[in-house]
Write a protein that holds these residues in place. Structure first.
Motif, PDB file in Angstrom:
ATOM      1  N   ARG A 160      26.813  20.964  36.318  1.00 15.35           N
ATOM      2  CA  ARG A 160      27.986  21.154  35.457  1.00 15.35           C
ATOM      3  C   ARG A 160      28.076  20.128  34.333  1.00 15.35           C
ATOM      4  O   ARG A 160      29.154  19.667  33.964  1.00 15.35           O
ATOM      5  N   VAL A 161      26.929  19.773  33.788  1.00 16.86           N
ATOM      6  CA  VAL A 161      26.898  18.936  32.591  1.00 16.86           C
ATOM      7  C   VAL A 161      27.118  19.857  31.389  1.00 16.86           C
ATOM      8  O   VAL A 161      26.556  20.952  31.339  1.00 16.86           O
ATOM      9  N   PRO A 162      27.947  19.482  30.408  1.00 14.23           N
ATOM     10  CA  PRO A 162      28.189  20.352  29.245  1.00 14.23           C
ATOM     11  C   PRO A 162      26.887  20.775  28.574  1.00 14.23           C
ATOM     12  O   PRO A 162      25.969  19.961  28.382  1.00 14.23           O
ATOM     13  N   SER A 163      26.810  22.061  28.241  1.00 11.17           N
ATOM     14  CA  SER A 163      25.575  22.598  27.652  1.00 11.17           C
ATOM     15  C   SER A 163      25.242  21.928  26.326  1.00 11.17           C
ATOM     16  O   SER A 163      24.064  21.800  25.971  1.00 11.17           O
ATOM     17  N   PHE A 164      26.246  21.497  25.594  1.00  7.43           N
ATOM     18  CA  PHE A 164      25.995  20.824  24.319  1.00  7.43           C
ATOM     19  C   PHE A 164      25.164  19.558  24.547  1.00  7.43           C
ATOM     20  O   PHE A 164      24.187  19.308  23.838  1.00  7.43           O
ATOM     21  N   ILE A 165      25.539  18.770  25.538  1.00  7.97           N
ATOM     22  CA  ILE A 165      24.839  17.517  25.829  1.00  7.97           C
ATOM     23  C   ILE A 165      23.433  17.794  26.365  1.00  7.97           C
ATOM     24  O   ILE A 165      22.446  17.176  25.943  1.00  7.97           O
ATOM     25  N   VAL A 166      23.340  18.738  27.320  1.00  6.22           N
ATOM     26  CA  VAL A 166      22.051  19.027  27.950  1.00  6.22           C
ATOM     27  C   VAL A 166      21.039  19.528  26.926  1.00  6.22           C
ATOM     28  O   VAL A 166      19.894  19.050  26.870  1.00  6.22           O
ATOM     29  N   THR A 167      21.442  20.476  26.106  1.00  5.91           N
ATOM     30  CA  THR A 167      20.482  21.068  25.176  1.00  5.91           C
ATOM     31  C   THR A 167      20.216  20.158  23.976  1.00  5.91           C
ATOM     32  O   THR A 167      19.142  20.236  23.373  1.00  5.91           O
ATOM     33  N   LEU A 168      21.191  19.321  23.621  1.00  7.08           N
ATOM     34  CA  LEU A 168      20.938  18.346  22.560  1.00  7.08           C
ATOM     35  C   LEU A 168      19.892  17.337  23.026  1.00  7.08           C
ATOM     36  O   LEU A 168      18.933  17.024  22.297  1.00  7.08           O
ATOM     37  N   ALA A 169      20.061  16.830  24.249  1.00  3.94           N
ATOM     38  CA  ALA A 169      19.057  15.930  24.810  1.00  3.94           C
ATOM     39  C   ALA A 169      17.729  16.653  25.002  1.00  3.94           C
ATOM     40  O   ALA A 169      16.651  16.086  24.772  1.00  3.94           O
ATOM     41  N   GLY A 170      17.818  17.925  25.397  1.00  2.09           N
ATOM     42  CA  GLY A 170      16.607  18.709  25.577  1.00  2.09           C
ATOM     43  C   GLY A 170      15.838  18.904  24.286  1.00  2.09           C
ATOM     44  O   GLY A 170      14.602  18.850  24.268  1.00  2.09           O
ATOM     45  N   SER A 171      16.556  19.115  23.193  1.00  2.00           N
ATOM     46  CA  SER A 171      15.870  19.305  21.910  1.00  2.00           C
ATOM     47  C   SER A 171      15.069  18.062  21.523  1.00  2.00           C
ATOM     48  O   SER A 171      13.963  18.164  20.975  1.00  2.00           O
ATOM     49  N   ILE A 172      15.596  16.888  21.851  1.00  2.00           N
ATOM     50  CA  ILE A 172      14.874  15.639  21.578  1.00  2.00           C
ATOM     51  C   ILE A 172      13.656  15.524  22.498  1.00  2.00           C
ATOM     52  O   ILE A 172      12.552  15.192  22.063  1.00  2.00           O
ATOM     53  N   ALA A 173      13.870  15.836  23.794  1.00  2.00           N
ATOM     54  CA  ALA A 173      12.780  15.729  24.764  1.00  2.00           C
ATOM     55  C   ALA A 173      11.671  16.731  24.483  1.00  2.00           C
ATOM     56  O   ALA A 173      10.473  16.393  24.560  1.00  2.00           O
ATOM     57  N   TYR A 174      12.031  17.964  24.114  1.00  2.00           N
ATOM     58  CA  TYR A 174      11.007  18.983  23.880  1.00  2.00           C
ATOM     59  C   TYR A 174      10.273  18.738  22.567  1.00  2.00           C
ATOM     60  O   TYR A 174       9.105  19.114  22.422  1.00  2.00           O
ATOM     61  N   ALA A 175      10.962  18.112  21.618  1.00  2.00           N
ATOM     62  CA  ALA A 175      10.257  17.681  20.408  1.00  2.00           C
ATOM     63  C   ALA A 175       9.227  16.605  20.756  1.00  2.00           C
ATOM     64  O   ALA A 175       8.121  16.574  20.183  1.00  2.00           O
ATOM     65  N   GLY A 176       9.575  15.731  21.705  1.00  2.00           N
ATOM     66  CA  GLY A 176       8.609  14.749  22.185  1.00  2.00           C
ATOM     67  C   GLY A 176       7.458  15.411  22.917  1.00  2.00           C
ATOM     68  O   GLY A 176       6.289  15.002  22.776  1.00  2.00           O
ATOM     69  N   LEU A 178       6.277  18.310  22.312  1.00  2.00           N
ATOM     70  CA  LEU A 178       5.441  18.877  21.248  1.00  2.00           C
ATOM     71  C   LEU A 178       4.457  17.837  20.730  1.00  2.00           C
ATOM     72  O   LEU A 178       3.261  18.135  20.556  1.00  2.00           O
ATOM     73  N   LEU A 179       4.931  16.633  20.494  1.00  2.00           N
ATOM     74  CA  LEU A 179       4.049  15.574  19.986  1.00  2.00           C
ATOM     75  C   LEU A 179       2.978  15.208  21.022  1.00  2.00           C
ATOM     76  O   LEU A 179       1.824  14.956  20.672  1.00  2.00           O
ATOM     77  N   VAL A 180       3.361  15.164  22.297  1.00  2.00           N
ATOM     78  CA  VAL A 180       2.398  14.836  23.351  1.00  2.00           C
ATOM     79  C   VAL A 180       1.321  15.907  23.442  1.00  2.00           C
ATOM     80  O   VAL A 180       0.118  15.603  23.561  1.00  2.00           O
ATOM     81  N   VAL A 181       1.731  17.173  23.395  1.00  2.00           N
ATOM     82  CA  VAL A 181       0.770  18.274  23.505  1.00  2.00           C
ATOM     83  C   VAL A 181      -0.176  18.304  22.312  1.00  2.00           C
ATOM     84  O   VAL A 181      -1.388  18.515  22.456  1.00  2.00           O
ATOM     85  N   MET A 182       0.352  18.067  21.125  1.00  2.00           N
ATOM     86  CA  MET A 182      -0.465  18.118  19.916  1.00  2.00           C
ATOM     87  C   MET A 182      -1.384  16.908  19.782  1.00  2.00           C
ATOM     88  O   MET A 182      -2.421  16.969  19.108  1.00  2.00           O
ATOM     89  N   GLY A 183      -1.022  15.780  20.401  1.00  2.00           N
ATOM     90  CA  GLY A 183      -1.861  14.597  20.314  1.00  2.00           C
ATOM     91  C   GLY A 183      -1.860  14.004  18.910  1.00  2.00           C
ATOM     92  O   GLY A 183      -0.826  13.991  18.224  1.00  2.00           O
ATOM     93  N   PRO A 184      -2.991  13.538  18.443  1.00  2.00           N
ATOM     94  CA  PRO A 184      -3.033  12.896  17.121  1.00  2.00           C
ATOM     95  C   PRO A 184      -2.946  13.875  15.956  1.00  2.00           C
ATOM     96  O   PRO A 184      -2.720  13.458  14.814  1.00  2.00           O
ATOM     97  N   GLN A 185      -3.124  15.169  16.225  1.00  2.00           N
ATOM     98  CA  GLN A 185      -3.121  16.153  15.139  1.00  2.00           C
ATOM     99  C   GLN A 185      -1.695  16.510  14.729  1.00  2.00           C
ATOM    100  O   GLN A 185      -0.806  16.619  15.575  1.00  2.00           O
ATOM    101  N   THR A 186      -1.510  16.714  13.446  1.00  2.00           N
ATOM    102  CA  THR A 186      -0.215  17.177  12.949  1.00  2.00           C
ATOM    103  C   THR A 186      -0.182  18.694  12.800  1.00  2.00           C
ATOM    104  O   THR A 186       0.891  19.288  12.777  1.00  2.00           O
ATOM    105  N   THR A 187      -1.365  19.312  12.714  1.00  2.00           N
ATOM    106  CA  THR A 187      -1.463  20.768  12.587  1.00  2.00           C
ATOM    107  C   THR A 187      -2.661  21.254  13.390  1.00  2.00           C
ATOM    108  O   THR A 187      -3.740  20.656  13.328  1.00  2.00           O
ATOM    109  N   LEU A 188      -2.466  22.331  14.129  1.00  2.00           N
ATOM    110  CA  LEU A 188      -3.543  22.914  14.928  1.00  2.00           C
ATOM    111  C   LEU A 188      -3.683  24.384  14.547  1.00  2.00           C
ATOM    112  O   LEU A 188      -2.767  25.180  14.742  1.00  2.00           O
ATOM    113  N   VAL A 189      -4.831  24.734  13.980  1.00  2.00           N
ATOM    114  CA  VAL A 189      -5.087  26.100  13.530  1.00  2.00           C
ATOM    115  C   VAL A 189      -5.550  26.949  14.708  1.00  2.00           C
ATOM    116  O   VAL A 189      -6.454  26.552  15.455  1.00  2.00           O
TER     117      VAL A 189
END
Length: 424
Positions: A160-176, A178-189
């Motif tokens: 029962r954590v407010p969805s605004f807080i959970v998904t706001l924190a999630g957007s930061i974590a999932y952006a992180g 993304l960076l971990v999965v992509m590694g040193p590359q900024t673009t993957l074709v």
């Protein structure tokens, strides 16, 4: 002899609200089926309600179209530009379906854009570096989205954590992520032909004409069947003029779009996929117990719980569906651009939520239709496309889209207050 019953003013059941409800219930009981099945009087007010309640948004879209058609010297309505426009809004439309599900629940998901990009990066990584089968790579991306949605749902529904807080924190974590999965590359074709052909492919003429016409015929049959069933059980039915206008509007729109598409290269496959998802979720929301429960929870979660609806399970399911749809939107974006980048679009989430709200979905939950995605995405896409044709920079586009979103939310709040004042 004095009555032993309490005085009316001391009895909670005799409050003004309960008296009004009792009177309404009595009127409904006393109403005969013949009276209930009478056709509603046709008026402009009745036309703006029900299935044709999207007319204000449609008029807004018409004004935007006329303006850009005049200011771009006729380029805006050219078949090539319209084909590009509809393909540009496919990802926004799919992401908006996810936003609609969450908004109907009375919640918010600010992580949709980050989830889309992170899951697309997972698909691209296993496809490029591990040489996975393209369908298996896409399946992994969808499953990743489902796991993310389950994680969001556990915090929101169970803890029962407010969805605004959970998904706001999630957007930061999932952006992180993304960076971990992509590694040193900024673009993957992405070079797999199956993934690259998913979005930009055009349907053959037979399917391009056949599928929309069959869907139009099924829609007309559904409208007729619904009218007949309501008449049989004694429910109010629509005026014939309203039905004719409803079917005529749908027919005209479909035929014009098909003519324009086929005058260029045909119907884009991505557009048909997005519309197919809209139809599927419309049927789920309107014709299944799950949809009715979703509207009930969004309208009043506590009342839904007391009525026997498993609110926790509903919230978990909705957030899983929303993140899975976000993952699919990421797949479609990758197919169209043929690459995944570490940079998440700053307007993707705004456009997805704006498309839902502009189309009439309430931010307060329990009101709206998944068809809002179509008109809302067209409004957002038309503004973006038209301003691009006028060579306006991103700052101007953000200002215009933000203003349109504020107007849509304001209209939603005004309509909601008007409904409360009428006792709805």
């Amino acid at each position: 002899m004095k009555s032993l019953d309490p005085k009316p003013q001391d009895t909670p059941q005799n409050s003004p609200d309960n008296n009004r409800d009792a009177a309404q219930s009595s009127a409904l009981v006393q109403q005969s089926p013949a009276a209930a099945s009478q056709r509603a009087r046709f008026s402009l007010r009745s036309l703006m309600q029900g299935d044709l309640g999207f007319i204000p948004v449609l008029l807004t879209l018409a004004l935007i179209t006329i303006y850009f058609q005049l200011t771009t010297s006729g380029v805006f309505l050219q078949a090539r530009n319209l084909s590009n426009l509809t393909q540009q809004i496919v990802a926004i439309g799919i992401l908006s379906i996810a936003a609609v599900l969450v908004l109907l629940l009375g919640e918010i998901d600010l992580s949709l854009a980050a989830v889309a990009q992170a899951c697309a990066a997972i698909m691209a990584t296993v496809s490029v570096y591990q040489n996975w089968n393209p369908w298996l790579a896409m399946l992994v991306a969808l499953l990743s989205g489902a796991v993310i949605g389950l994680l969001n749902g556990l915090f929101i529904a169970v803890l029962r954590v407010p969805s605004f807080i959970v998904t706001l924190a999630g957007s930061i974590a999932y952006a992180g992520l993304l960076l971990v999965v992509m590694g040193p590359q900024t673009t993957l074709v992405v070079r797999d032909p199956t993934i690259r052909a998913l979005a930009p492919t055009y349907l053959p003429p037979a399917l391009g004409w056949g599928i929309p016409l069959v869907c139009l015929a099924l829609y007309a049959a559904g409208v007729w069947y619904n009218q007949r069933r309501r008449s049989q059980v004694g429910l109010p039915i629509k005026h014939p003029t309203q039905l004719v206008l409803q079917l005529l509007a749908a027919t005209v729109v479909v035929l014009i779009l098909m003519f324009l598409f086929h005058s260029y290269q045909g119907v884009p496959q991505a557009v048909m996929i997005a519309l197919g998802l809209v139809v599927i979720f419309w049927l789920v929301l309107r014709k299944t117990p799950f949809g009715r429960h979703l509207y009930a929870v969004g309208g009043n979660a506590e009342a839904a719980r007391r009525a026997g609806i498993n609110v926790v399970r509903m919230k978990l399911t909705v957030f899983i569906l929303a993140s899975t749809l976000a993952a699919f939107a990421g797949i479609m974006m990758t197919s169209r651009s043929t690459a995944v980048a570490t940079q998440i679009s700053s307007t993707l989430l705004l456009n997805a939520i704006a498309a839902a709200v502009i189309g009439g979905v309430s931010l307060f939950g329990g009101r709206g239709s998944v068809w809002a995605v179509v008109l809302g995405a067209l409004v957002i896409g038309s503004l973006d496309n038209g301003l691009d044709l006028l060579n306006q920079d991103q700052g101007v586009k953000n200002i215009v889209q933000g203003a349109v979103l504020v107007l849509a939310v304001t209209a939603d709040a005004v309509v909601r207050r008007a409904g409360f004042s009428r006792g709805k």
